[in-house]
Design an enzyme around this catalytic site. Sequence first.
Site, PDB file in Angstrom:
ATOM      1  NE  ARG A 231       8.054   1.412   2.991  1.00 51.84           N
ATOM      2  CZ  ARG A 231       6.950   1.648   2.293  1.00 51.84           C
ATOM      3  NH1 ARG A 231       6.413   2.852   2.318  1.00 51.84           N
ATOM      4  NH2 ARG A 231       6.391   0.685   1.569  1.00 51.84           N
TER       5      ARG A 231
ATOM      6  NE  ARG B  29      -6.539   2.416   0.025  1.00 52.81           N
ATOM      7  CZ  ARG B  29      -5.513   3.241   0.115  1.00 52.81           C
ATOM      8  NH1 ARG B  29      -5.617   4.368   0.815  1.00 52.81           N
ATOM      9  NH2 ARG B  29      -4.368   2.955  -0.481  1.00 52.81           N
TER      10      ARG B  29
ATOM     11  CD  GLN C 280       0.498   0.870   1.509  1.00 55.83           C
ATOM     12  OE1 GLN C 280      -0.563   0.661   2.122  1.00 55.83           O
ATOM     13  NE2 GLN C 280       0.762   2.032   0.959  1.00 55.83           N
TER      14      GLN C 280
ATOM     15  CD  GLU D 199       3.805   5.781  -5.684  1.00 53.52           C
ATOM     16  OE1 GLU D 199       4.716   6.605  -5.534  1.00 53.52           O
ATOM     17  OE2 GLU D 199       3.389   5.045  -4.769  1.00 53.52           O
TER      18      GLU D 199
ATOM     19  NE  ARG E 224       0.288   9.625  -5.726  1.00 52.06           N
ATOM     20  CZ  ARG E 224       1.367  10.243  -5.284  1.00 52.06           C
ATOM     21  NH1 ARG E 224       1.685  11.447  -5.741  1.00 52.06           N
ATOM     22  NH2 ARG E 224       2.137   9.682  -4.375  1.00 52.06           N
TER      23      ARG E 224
END
Length: 428
Positions: free
Chosen positions: A35, A128, A176, A317, A389
């Site tokens: 960002r 995605r 997002q 997440e 992850r």
Amino acid sequence: MPEPTASQPTWTVPVAPGRLDATVRVPGSKSITNRAFVLAALASEPTLVRAPLDSRDARLMLGALEALGGGWERRDNDVLVRPLVHGSAEPASVVLGNAGTVARFTPALAGLGSAHVLFDGDEAIRRRPIAPLLAALREAGADIDDAGRGAPPFTVIGHGGLPGGKVDLDSSASSQFLSALLLAGPAFDAGVTVRLLGGTPPSEPHIAMTLDMLRRFGASPERDGQEFHVGPAELSCPDFTVEPDLSTAAPFVVAAAAAGGTVRIPGWPGYSTQPGDWLRSLLVELGQRVELTPDGLTVTGSGDIPGARLDLHEVGELTPVIAALLCFADGPSVISGVAHLRGHETDRLAALATELSALGAGVTETADGLAIAPAPLHGGVFHTYDDHRLVMAGAVLGLRVPGVAVENPATVGKTFPGFVDAWGGMLS
């Protein structure tokens, strides 16, 4: 969900030798870093971004900004980002890799220029979700050719700026999408007003992060329920420091709960919009001791974990690491509110149910999460589906289960290239 690629190298996770006593420094936040890079590229003067994350996703973002007419240079552990210059009409390409922030945050920036810009990346990024964002960008005046796919590859055809104005957005699959519009909004002719459709977007902390960072760069975002507005603004923040990544810290602080002992994370902020800050209250709920001081966070765990019912909609997440931890609980657990994880780097819910169950746990998918029935665990290959992850989840399992071989550990370079070494250091 793609098939696992078992031929890739594996990392046999070291078992905790006893109660932990470690200090672990984690890198800068990926969410804040990318960002900051975007806002710096839209600013009126260069921005020195201090202590940003240096990882694949962060480098892909810098590469994207360079392709769009920006510039940057490393200064020791910092990065100086120069504003975009929209003079060239030469065709350009943005390499997305599998970085969701790059795929979502940079198409609007291409619409500010005058070039044809092709966006494409790894096979995984083509799966995605991004169609709702492309539809909203078209409402804001962007010219986008995606051949009806609603996914990469697509081309943004620049016409020297974007009108902006009012747009409708279904952000139920990813916060997002909203952040992408708000971050670019100050550069639109009329700013942008976004009305959310399709329910509340996941990960409210990431929305708060975007609004906070816009203010720090000089914009004045407003929110009225499910409607957001940011007007045209000249952005400036000559010096910006990135917080440590609290989600990347998750496997380390959870390790204290799983193995027992103490883990310290220096630099943990007293206040943060990062989803990972929720770990403090979660660990207390799970019976662990947590202390936040000006020096950072200290977690002291018992090794005993109760079963829990957790709604992780706002902090999705963290699900892989939390699911791995709950495999050691003394009773069943349910994680809910995270159906959107099916559209992340991989289908995380299917991957977790498959891989945790393959090592002995009783994990099944629900409509919006996972049901976890602890059972004796054993070693084996833990496939990671090119998802950073999942590498972290496998590491947590290996603390107490000998012989957990995590596939393709290098994929963790997306957020923490030094993860494997840091994990070993924690256990030494």
